[in-house]
Motif scaffolding. Structure first.
Motif, mmCIF file in Angstrom:
data_model
loop_
_atom_site.group_PDB
_atom_site.id
_atom_site.type_symbol
_atom_site.label_atom_id
_atom_site.label_comp_id
_atom_site.label_asym_id
_atom_site.label_seq_id
_atom_site.Cartn_x
_atom_site.Cartn_y
_atom_site.Cartn_z
ATOM 1 N N PRO A 3 0.837 -1.198 0.000
ATOM 2 C CA PRO A 3 0.000 0.000 0.000
ATOM 3 C C PRO A 3 0.871 1.247 0.000
ATOM 4 C CG PRO A 3 0.076 -0.956 2.196
ATOM 5 C CD PRO A 3 0.891 -1.846 1.310
ATOM 6 N N LYS A 4 0.326 2.334 -0.487
ATOM 7 C CA LYS A 4 1.096 3.577 -0.503
ATOM 8 C C LYS A 4 0.943 4.344 0.809
ATOM 9 C CE LYS A 4 2.058 7.784 -2.966
ATOM 10 N NZ LYS A 4 1.786 8.669 -4.077
ATOM 11 N N TRP A 119 -3.256 15.675 -2.020
ATOM 12 C CA TRP A 119 -2.509 16.884 -2.394
ATOM 13 C C TRP A 119 -1.064 16.598 -2.775
ATOM 14 C CZ3 TRP A 119 -4.501 19.646 2.633
ATOM 15 C CH2 TRP A 119 -5.802 20.113 2.423
ATOM 16 N N ILE A 120 -0.472 15.582 -2.174
ATOM 17 C CA ILE A 120 0.970 15.379 -2.385
ATOM 18 C C ILE A 120 1.259 13.945 -2.833
ATOM 19 C CG2 ILE A 120 1.609 17.135 -0.675
ATOM 20 C CD1 ILE A 120 2.329 14.744 1.183
ATOM 21 N N ASP A 121 2.495 13.740 -3.297
ATOM 22 C CA ASP A 121 2.882 12.430 -3.816
ATOM 23 C C ASP A 121 3.382 11.465 -2.743
ATOM 24 O OD1 ASP A 121 2.267 12.956 -6.420
ATOM 25 O OD2 ASP A 121 4.233 13.848 -6.869
ATOM 26 N N ALA A 122 3.888 12.005 -1.644
ATOM 27 C CA ALA A 122 4.500 11.145 -0.624
ATOM 28 C C ALA A 122 3.466 10.228 0.025
ATOM 29 C CB ALA A 122 5.166 12.015 0.438
ATOM 30 N N SER A 123 3.974 9.191 0.696
ATOM 31 C CA SER A 123 3.100 8.343 1.503
ATOM 32 C C SER A 123 2.585 9.136 2.691
ATOM 33 C CB SER A 123 3.880 7.134 2.032
ATOM 34 O OG SER A 123 4.216 6.277 0.972
ATOM 35 N N VAL A 124 1.359 8.857 3.073
ATOM 36 C CA VAL A 124 0.780 9.529 4.232
ATOM 37 C C VAL A 124 0.431 8.475 5.272
ATOM 38 C CG1 VAL A 124 -1.113 10.972 5.084
ATOM 39 C CG2 VAL A 124 -0.151 11.394 2.805
ATOM 40 N N ILE A 125 0.870 8.717 6.486
ATOM 41 C CA ILE A 125 0.539 7.807 7.585
ATOM 42 C C ILE A 125 -0.302 8.569 8.591
ATOM 43 C CG2 ILE A 125 1.464 6.436 9.488
ATOM 44 C CD1 ILE A 125 3.978 6.019 7.676
ATOM 45 N N GLU A 284 3.828 -2.966 27.727
ATOM 46 C CA GLU A 284 4.128 -3.801 26.557
ATOM 47 C C GLU A 284 3.540 -3.188 25.283
ATOM 48 O OE1 GLU A 284 3.100 -8.246 25.915
ATOM 49 O OE2 GLU A 284 3.491 -7.929 28.061
ATOM 50 N N GLN A 285 2.349 -2.606 25.423
ATOM 51 C CA GLN A 285 1.738 -1.921 24.277
ATOM 52 C C GLN A 285 2.689 -0.857 23.744
ATOM 53 O OE1 GLN A 285 -2.080 -1.308 26.776
ATOM 54 N NE2 GLN A 285 -2.757 -0.828 24.701
ATOM 55 N N VAL A 286 3.293 -0.124 24.670
ATOM 56 C CA VAL A 286 4.196 0.957 24.258
ATOM 57 C C VAL A 286 5.407 0.379 23.520
ATOM 58 C CG1 VAL A 286 5.638 2.863 25.057
ATOM 59 C CG2 VAL A 286 3.430 2.407 26.166
ATOM 60 N N ALA A 287 5.975 -0.682 24.086
ATOM 61 C CA ALA A 287 7.152 -1.299 23.461
ATOM 62 C C ALA A 287 6.804 -1.829 22.074
ATOM 63 C CB ALA A 287 7.671 -2.426 24.344
ATOM 64 N N ASN A 288 5.661 -2.480 21.970
ATOM 65 C CA ASN A 288 5.251 -3.021 20.671
ATOM 66 C C ASN A 288 4.959 -1.903 19.666
ATOM 67 O OD1 ASN A 288 5.484 -5.667 21.503
ATOM 68 N ND2 ASN A 288 3.348 -5.793 22.192
ATOM 69 N N GLY A 289 4.593 -0.748 20.201
ATOM 70 C CA GLY A 289 4.292 0.383 19.323
ATOM 71 C C GLY A 289 5.460 0.717 18.422
ATOM 72 N N VAL A 290 6.647 0.670 18.972
ATOM 73 C CA VAL A 290 7.832 0.987 18.173
ATOM 74 C C VAL A 290 7.996 -0.048 17.054
ATOM 75 C CG1 VAL A 290 10.339 1.246 18.204
ATOM 76 C CG2 VAL A 290 8.955 2.151 20.104
ATOM 77 N N ALA A 291 7.892 -1.312 17.394
ATOM 78 C CA ALA A 291 8.106 -2.374 16.392
ATOM 79 C C ALA A 291 7.032 -2.331 15.307
ATOM 80 C CB ALA A 291 8.122 -3.739 17.080
ATOM 81 N N VAL A 292 5.782 -2.092 15.729
ATOM 82 C CA VAL A 292 4.697 -2.028 14.750
ATOM 83 C C VAL A 292 4.909 -0.852 13.799
ATOM 84 C CG1 VAL A 292 2.286 -1.297 14.565
ATOM 85 C CG2 VAL A 292 2.870 -3.286 15.932
ATOM 86 N N ARG A 293 5.360 0.259 14.343
ATOM 87 C CA ARG A 293 5.568 1.442 13.491
ATOM 88 C C ARG A 293 6.773 1.244 12.579
ATOM 89 N NH1 ARG A 293 3.182 4.081 18.511
ATOM 90 N NH2 ARG A 293 1.102 4.581 17.712
ATOM 91 N N MET A 294 7.762 0.457 13.045
ATOM 92 C CA MET A 294 8.853 0.084 12.140
ATOM 93 C C MET A 294 8.292 -0.709 10.958
ATOM 94 S SD MET A 294 11.783 -0.992 14.931
ATOM 95 C CE MET A 294 13.141 -1.351 13.802
ATOM 96 N N SER A 295 7.399 -1.632 11.262
ATOM 97 C CA SER A 295 6.786 -2.439 10.192
ATOM 98 C C SER A 295 6.062 -1.562 9.187
ATOM 99 C CB SER A 295 5.747 -3.408 10.754
ATOM 100 O OG SER A 295 6.328 -4.327 11.576
ATOM 101 N N VAL A 296 5.280 -0.636 9.730
ATOM 102 C CA VAL A 296 4.479 0.219 8.852
ATOM 103 C C VAL A 296 5.390 1.054 7.961
ATOM 104 C CG1 VAL A 296 2.919 2.205 8.826
ATOM 105 C CG2 VAL A 296 2.452 0.269 10.347
ATOM 106 N N PHE A 298 8.454 0.484 7.182
ATOM 107 C CA PHE A 298 9.199 -0.383 6.268
ATOM 108 C C PHE A 298 8.314 -0.838 5.109
ATOM 109 C CE2 PHE A 298 10.678 -4.570 4.895
ATOM 110 C CZ PHE A 298 11.968 -4.233 4.494
ATOM 111 N N LEU A 299 7.103 -1.204 5.447
ATOM 112 C CA LEU A 299 6.189 -1.700 4.412
ATOM 113 C C LEU A 299 5.876 -0.613 3.379
ATOM 114 C CD1 LEU A 299 4.457 -4.295 3.792
ATOM 115 C CD2 LEU A 299 2.551 -3.023 4.783
ATOM 116 N N LEU A 300 5.676 0.599 3.863
ATOM 117 C CA LEU A 300 5.304 1.664 2.930
ATOM 118 C C LEU A 300 6.506 2.224 2.183
ATOM 119 C CD1 LEU A 300 2.663 3.787 4.908
ATOM 120 C CD2 LEU A 300 2.310 1.773 3.510
#
Lengths: 313, 438
Positions: A3-4, A119-125, A284-296, A298-300
């Motif tokens: 996904p973009k 409005w723009i070309d970049a990915s938006v999160i 743990e939610q906070v710690a996982n937040g970093v890893a999940v956002r790395m995934s996002v 990285f994926l985009l």
């Protein structure tokens, strides 16, 4: 398929969610390394555009980007051209002209990430738009739930509190149900959305009845101003009816999880004992937040080729 | 009619004449004095306009136009708005008073009247009920009535104070000495601010899903109820602007059945679009009152069909692109309407053309108190305010072709039927073959 943008949980669907959660395992591993840094997004430029105060989400995204070796720039709304009357669109065009690969945006108005994506070309999160969506929070919550409960199919999760004004509730409901969980929303009528048509959730005003049946209880932050808006008569009464009190803590299942997106109002929606209970996975939610956002990120932003060629190494 | 002496006579040839008295095939000859000279066969004129396959009707009257002048001339001017109106078949526009400065005093209203003299259509200014539209003090209604104002409204907001509204209605009853005997009407933008302030779309299924603060239907309906009660106690005329909910339609139906002096209008967007459109977060769909549900759209259509709602109005509300290109909560509400109203009514209402024309023309003219000049029967001796349109012509809406200075049209790319061919205002053909003549 890559996904973009990441705008909403619904855009991802079950497959998209599972792909991100799967990828997150690798980044949890990266985060546990002595030097938790990979060059996956070297040369990529990410801009933070936070129109609303946020400490934890921004720090979490920032940490995620740094661990992926991305360059970042912070558009500080308070001390910027926004105060000189620049429009959101002009701000985005300006940032875009500097050459960014992604804009991570938080805004008080629902829909802003969609507008920016036009409005723009970049990915938006989407890092939170009004009361609407907060997809990375839902992903980190889902990841946390799965790491304890395994498959969410048939699991029962209660989301308790100010659902009406909560982007976390909307995104979580979408994510939890996409993975097959059953969700019960527990709140006084004034803190439920005006219409629940099309909502894939049970509704209850009786937390005590729901509590023993849940695999996880997700408490939402009770904003103190809801009292002045006449949405609840007093916070004391709210806590009495909908808070996770010490008495209720005793009624919660032994293996049930206690979750909260933070920041907590200890003594209002959650008693200190519950926050610090072994069943609580809040940090743990906070710690996982970093890893999940790395995934996002990285994926985009990381190319599929880099991924397959071991971009994580 | 300033240059009437220079004019030629105009023959509208080959159309079907439709007015309040019915329909018949006839040519219409407009004299060089700006009046209808003859209706019949075998007529000759200096300029002949082809009306083959067309309806020849009394000109349309928009009870609700935001012309933005004075104050926001980059979005619209009286001239550009009137050109759009003429292209949409309107021969008269009632200008709303929420300009900057507002039309709440003689000076500003006189200015608008003056500017209106060079417009392509007749311009009838409304005026504010309260000073500054602030809801605190009555505007000089008698002075304004003397200038020709027949509609008073704080449009953009409703008069919140119950007592002030009651006083305004009471006062409006005694204005005949200032109008030469004509009555005035107070037109209400029904919205109880306490319930709707801070909301940006209809409160319901979609606002809940999208997390956009809502404006509930009862915010409109409570003010409709109040003003029906006040119309009853004061005997004053009340006109309900842009009715958008099923509940409002029912309330007005009952009030009319009880013989109360109330009238109502509905906008084209409230019978063609729903709140689901807001899911795109495109601010072109942000409007006050907001787009409602399918059930509300259906009720408004029934209201238009059964006479509960007297007129179709546009609530034409131009906004600059840079004003609309903002977050949903900060973008200004409003959408264009003048150049699409006829086509949407013909396409979406499923009503006979005579009915649609009545809603756009003579029924609106009567509310505006201008039915001696607009919406008149097409017969000799009447002012020649005439719209000629092809009810069957199919076209695709493209706001870049509009005369309006703004493009905030919610129907971009919609395929519709029914298009204005010629518009004649006080005898002058201001639109010929779909082109404005000036």
């Amino acid at each position: 398929m890559t996904p973009k943008h990441l705008l909403s949980i619904d855009d991802l669907g079950r497959e998209g969610i599972e792909e991100i959660l799967g990828l997150t395992d690798s980044f949890v591993e990266v985060s546990a390394r002595r030097i938790p840094k990979v060059p996956a997004l070297r040369g990529k430029n990410i801009a933070w555009l936070f129109y609303e105060d946020s400490t934890r989400t921004r720090l979490s995204f920032e940490t995620a980007a740094k661990r992926l070796s991305a360059d970042t720039m912070n558009f500080s709304v308070g001390s910027s051209s926004v105060n000189k009357g620049e429009s959101l669109r002009d701000t985005c065009l300006t940032i875009s002209a500097m050459g960014v690969d992604a804009i991570v945006v938080r805004h008080r108005s629902a829909g802003v990430p969609w507008q920016i994506a036009n409005w723009i070309d970049a990915s938006v999160i989407n890092a939170g738009d009004g009361w609407h969506e907060h997809p990375t929070q839902a992903l980190l919550d889902t990841y946390t739930l799965r790491s304890h409960l395994g498959d969410l199919d048939g699991r029962h999760i209660a989301i308790v509190g100010d659902i009406k004004h909560s982007r976390v509730a909307r995104s979580n409901l979408a994510a939890f149900t996409a993975l097959g969980a059953e969700v019960t929303m527990v709140a006084p009528q004034t803190l439920l959305p005006p219409s629940l048509e099309g909502w894939n959730a049970n509704v209850s005003h009786d937390l005590d009845a729901v509590l023993p049946t849940v695999d996880a209880i997700y408490l939402l932050r009770m904003q103190l101003e809801r009292q002045t808006d006449a949405l609840v008569p007093t916070l004391r009464e709210y806590t009495d009816g909908y808070g996770l009190t010490t008495q209720r803590l005793a009624a919660l299942g032994e293996k049930a999880l206690i979750m909260h997106p933070g920041p907590m109002n200890r003594g209002v929606e959650i008693c200190p004992e519950a926050a610090d209970d072994p069943r609580s996975v809040i940090t743990e939610q906070v710690a996982n937040g970093v890893a999940v956002r790395m995934s996002v990120l990285f994926l985009l932003l990381g190319s599929g080729a880099e991924h397959e060629a071991g971009g994580l190494s | 009619m300033t240059n009437a002496v220079l004019r030629q006579s105009v023959l509208i040839r080959g159309g079907t004449v439709v007015d309040a008295s019915g329909s018949r095939v006839a040519d219409v000859l407009v004299g060089s004095d700006g009046m209808i000279e003859a209706v019949g066969e075998g007529l000759k004129g200096d300029l002949e306009l082809d009306a083959g396959g067309c309806i020849v009707s009394p000109g349309f009257v928009d009870l609700h136009t935001h012309l933005r002048e004075p104050g926001k001339e980059e979005a619209e001017t009286i001239e550009s708005g009137s050109r759009g109106g003429a292209l949409g078949g309107f021969t008269a526009l009632v200008a709303m008073p929420n300009t900057t400065p507002p039309m709440d005093c003689v000076g500003v209203v006189r200015d608008v009247i003056e500017l209106g003299k060079t417009a392509l259509t007749d311009i009838f200014p409304s005026a504010a009920i309260t000073v500054g539209r602030a809801g605190e003090q009555l505007s000089p209604m008698a002075e304004l009535a003397k200038l020709g104002v027949r509609i008073f409204t704080d449009d953009g907001t409703g008069v919140q104070d119950d007592l002030l509204m009651k006083r305004a209605l009471e006062y409006s009853v005694g204005l005949a000495p200032f109008t030469g005997g004509a009555s005035v009407v107070l037109a209400q933008h029904c919205e109880v601010a306490a319930l709707s302030d801070g909301g940006f779309m209809h409160e319901g299924e979609w606002s809940s899903r999208l997390g956009i603060p809502g404006q509930p239907a009862e915010a409109e309906e409570l003010m409709v109820m109040r003003d029906i009660a006040l119309a009853k106690s004061t005997g004053a005329r009340v006109h309900f602007q842009h009715m958008s909910t099923a509940g409002s339609v029912s309330l007005i139906r009952a009030a009319k059945a009880a013989g109360l002096p109330v009238t109502a209008e509905a906008t084209t967007h409230h019978f063609t679009l729903t709140d689901a459109a807001c899911a795109s977060f495109d601010t072109v769909f942000k409007v006050h009152p907001p787009l409602r549900t399918d059930a509300d759209v259906a009720a408004v259509k029934v209201g238009l069909a059964d006479g509960t709602i007297d007129a179709i109005a546009t609530d034409h509300a131009p906004h600059c692109a840079h004003d609309k290109e903002q977050p949903f909560d900060s973008a200004p509400p409003g959408m264009l309407g003048l150049e699409t109203a006829l086509a949407l009514a013909l396409t979406e209402l499923d009503q006979p053309v005579e009915k649609v024309v009545g809603l756009l023309s003579w029924q609106a003219a009567k509310i505006a108190g201008i039915d001696d000049v607009h919406g008149c029967p097409i017969e000799p001796g009447r002012p020649a305010n005439i719209t000629v349109f092809d009810p069957a012509e199919a076209w695709t809406i493209d706001s870049s072709s509009f005369a309006s200075k703004s493009t905030n049209c919610p129907y971009e790319g919609h395929n519709v039927k029914g298009r204005v061919r010629h518009t004649i205002v006080n005898g002058e053909p201001v639109v010929i073959d779909q082109e404005a003549t000036r």
